[in-house]
Design a protein around this motif. Structure first.
Motif, mmCIF file in Angstrom:
data_model
loop_
_atom_site.group_PDB
_atom_site.id
_atom_site.type_symbol
_atom_site.label_atom_id
_atom_site.label_comp_id
_atom_site.label_asym_id
_atom_site.label_seq_id
_atom_site.Cartn_x
_atom_site.Cartn_y
_atom_site.Cartn_z
ATOM 1 N N VAL A 61 0.836 -1.208 0.000
ATOM 2 C CA VAL A 61 0.000 0.000 0.000
ATOM 3 C C VAL A 61 0.869 1.256 0.000
ATOM 4 O O VAL A 61 0.601 2.210 -0.744
ATOM 5 N N SER A 62 1.923 1.266 0.799
ATOM 6 C CA SER A 62 2.789 2.451 0.867
ATOM 7 C C SER A 62 3.456 2.728 -0.464
ATOM 8 O O SER A 62 3.445 3.875 -0.945
ATOM 9 N N PHE A 63 4.034 1.709 -1.082
ATOM 10 C CA PHE A 63 4.734 1.949 -2.342
ATOM 11 C C PHE A 63 3.774 2.146 -3.512
ATOM 12 O O PHE A 63 4.096 2.846 -4.467
ATOM 13 N N LEU A 64 2.591 1.585 -3.435
ATOM 14 C CA LEU A 64 1.572 1.861 -4.443
ATOM 15 C C LEU A 64 1.158 3.332 -4.361
ATOM 16 O O LEU A 64 1.069 4.025 -5.383
ATOM 17 N N LYS A 65 0.966 3.815 -3.143
ATOM 18 C CA LYS A 65 0.624 5.221 -2.931
ATOM 19 C C LYS A 65 1.753 6.124 -3.434
ATOM 20 O O LYS A 65 1.495 7.122 -4.111
ATOM 21 N N ILE A 66 2.980 5.764 -3.137
ATOM 22 C CA ILE A 66 4.131 6.547 -3.603
ATOM 23 C C ILE A 66 4.140 6.592 -5.128
ATOM 24 O O ILE A 66 4.364 7.647 -5.727
ATOM 25 N N GLY A 67 3.905 5.469 -5.747
ATOM 26 C CA GLY A 67 3.885 5.416 -7.206
ATOM 27 C C GLY A 67 2.792 6.273 -7.812
ATOM 28 O O GLY A 67 2.970 6.871 -8.867
ATOM 29 N N PHE A 68 1.642 6.361 -7.157
ATOM 30 C CA PHE A 68 0.525 7.144 -7.687
ATOM 31 C C PHE A 68 0.695 8.642 -7.478
ATOM 32 O O PHE A 68 0.259 9.430 -8.308
ATOM 33 N N ILE A 69 1.295 9.047 -6.372
ATOM 34 C CA ILE A 69 1.332 10.481 -6.069
ATOM 35 C C ILE A 69 2.625 11.171 -6.468
ATOM 36 O O ILE A 69 2.728 12.381 -6.342
ATOM 37 N N SER A 70 3.591 10.451 -6.961
ATOM 38 C CA SER A 70 4.890 11.047 -7.262
ATOM 39 C C SER A 70 5.056 11.332 -8.746
ATOM 40 O O SER A 70 4.808 10.470 -9.588
ATOM 41 N N PHE A 71 5.469 12.545 -9.044
ATOM 42 C CA PHE A 71 5.789 12.952 -10.405
ATOM 43 C C PHE A 71 7.231 13.419 -10.439
ATOM 44 O O PHE A 71 7.750 13.894 -9.446
ATOM 45 N N PHE A 114 -3.683 22.769 -23.803
ATOM 46 C CA PHE A 114 -3.733 22.730 -22.341
ATOM 47 C C PHE A 114 -2.859 21.617 -21.775
ATOM 48 O O PHE A 114 -2.399 21.711 -20.637
ATOM 49 N N MET A 115 -2.616 20.564 -22.534
ATOM 50 C CA MET A 115 -1.747 19.484 -22.049
ATOM 51 C C MET A 115 -0.314 19.985 -21.891
ATOM 52 O O MET A 115 0.341 19.697 -20.892
ATOM 53 N N TYR A 125 4.026 21.894 -18.330
ATOM 54 C CA TYR A 125 4.931 23.007 -18.066
ATOM 55 C C TYR A 125 4.768 23.488 -16.624
ATOM 56 O O TYR A 125 5.736 23.834 -15.959
ATOM 57 N N GLY A 126 3.537 23.475 -16.121
ATOM 58 C CA GLY A 126 3.269 23.899 -14.752
ATOM 59 C C GLY A 126 3.819 22.948 -13.702
ATOM 60 O O GLY A 126 4.070 23.352 -12.571
ATOM 61 N N LEU A 127 4.022 21.690 -14.055
ATOM 62 C CA LEU A 127 4.574 20.716 -13.104
ATOM 63 C C LEU A 127 6.082 20.879 -12.904
ATOM 64 O O LEU A 127 6.630 20.418 -11.902
ATOM 65 N N GLY A 169 11.467 21.645 -7.268
ATOM 66 C CA GLY A 169 11.470 21.873 -5.825
ATOM 67 C C GLY A 169 11.639 20.583 -5.037
ATOM 68 O O GLY A 169 12.370 20.548 -4.045
ATOM 69 N N LEU A 170 10.972 19.515 -5.461
ATOM 70 C CA LEU A 170 11.104 18.227 -4.768
ATOM 71 C C LEU A 170 12.531 17.689 -4.871
ATOM 72 O O LEU A 170 13.082 17.156 -3.906
ATOM 73 N N ILE A 171 13.133 17.829 -6.046
ATOM 74 C CA ILE A 171 14.508 17.357 -6.227
ATOM 75 C C ILE A 171 15.468 18.191 -5.386
ATOM 76 O O ILE A 171 16.370 17.655 -4.725
ATOM 77 N N ALA A 172 15.281 19.518 -5.372
ATOM 78 C CA ALA A 172 16.140 20.388 -4.563
ATOM 79 C C ALA A 172 15.989 20.066 -3.083
ATOM 80 O O ALA A 172 16.979 20.016 -2.340
#
Length: 180
Positions: free
Chosen positions: A7-17, A104-105, A110-112, A118-121
């Motif tokens: 469940v934890s790694f499934l959640k990580i896979g879904f919410i991480s970009f 819009f895609m 581009y907005g991400l 920021g996450l990488i930094a």
């Protein structure tokens, strides 16, 4: 235990970009929440995962899963962290095929970019602080040379037409000469 890993790694896979380095803070949060590893053990896992061939997020999931539940834990964690990407890519490819002419895609992706940056930094600064790599004792010594390498490499890439592979090779050679 295996269900919590899944469940934890499934959640990580879904919410991480943004790739593996952007996922490290989320993985660290889950590891701390479940008290699977100490801070030092997690830092070691990320270091080993970064040096191992393959995606760092998947490698981290495998190492955490192995530490928590052995071979079965490693397999469950790897499948769980990879499954969302597989599902999302299949669904997005179907969607993108139908929407390929819509602007819009491009705007959404581009907005991400700033969020991912920021996450990488955050991951880089957080691990540097945990390992006492940021501090006056370190910044007064040889680490200034590393900072100068980064600035010089960036300057070469921005203001010349040098191949990035050459910058990496030059940095490696200079690192061996100075630090070895």
């Amino acid at each position: 235990m295996y269900w919590n890993l899944f469940v934890s790694f499934l959640k990580i896979g879904f919410i991480s970009f943004g790739g593996g380095y952007a996922m490290i803070p989320v993985i660290e949060y889950e590891v701390r929440a479940h008290q699977w590893l100490s801070t030092q053990e997690f830092t070691d896992v990320v270091a080993i995962a970064g040096m191992s061939p393959g995606p760092i997020a998947t490698n981290s999931a495998v190492f955490v899963g192995y530490k928590v539940g052995g071979m079965l834990g490693a397999a469950i964690s790897a499948v769980a962290v990879s499954l969302p990407s597989l599902l999302i890519v299949v669904l997005l490819s179907l969607f993108m095929y139908k929407m390929k002419k819509r602007n819009f895609m491009d705007d959404a992706f581009y907005g991400l970019r700033p969020v991912i940056t920021g996450l990488i930094a955050y991951a880089a600064i957080h691990f540097a602080m945990q390992n006492d790599m940021i501090g006056t004792s370190k910044l007064l010594g040889f680490e200034w040379i590393g900072i100068l390498f980064v600035i010089a490499g960036l300057g070469l890439l921005l203001f010349t037409k040098i191949n990035p592979v050459m910058v990496i090779l030059l940095s490696g050679v200079m690192g061996v000469v100075i630090y070895y």
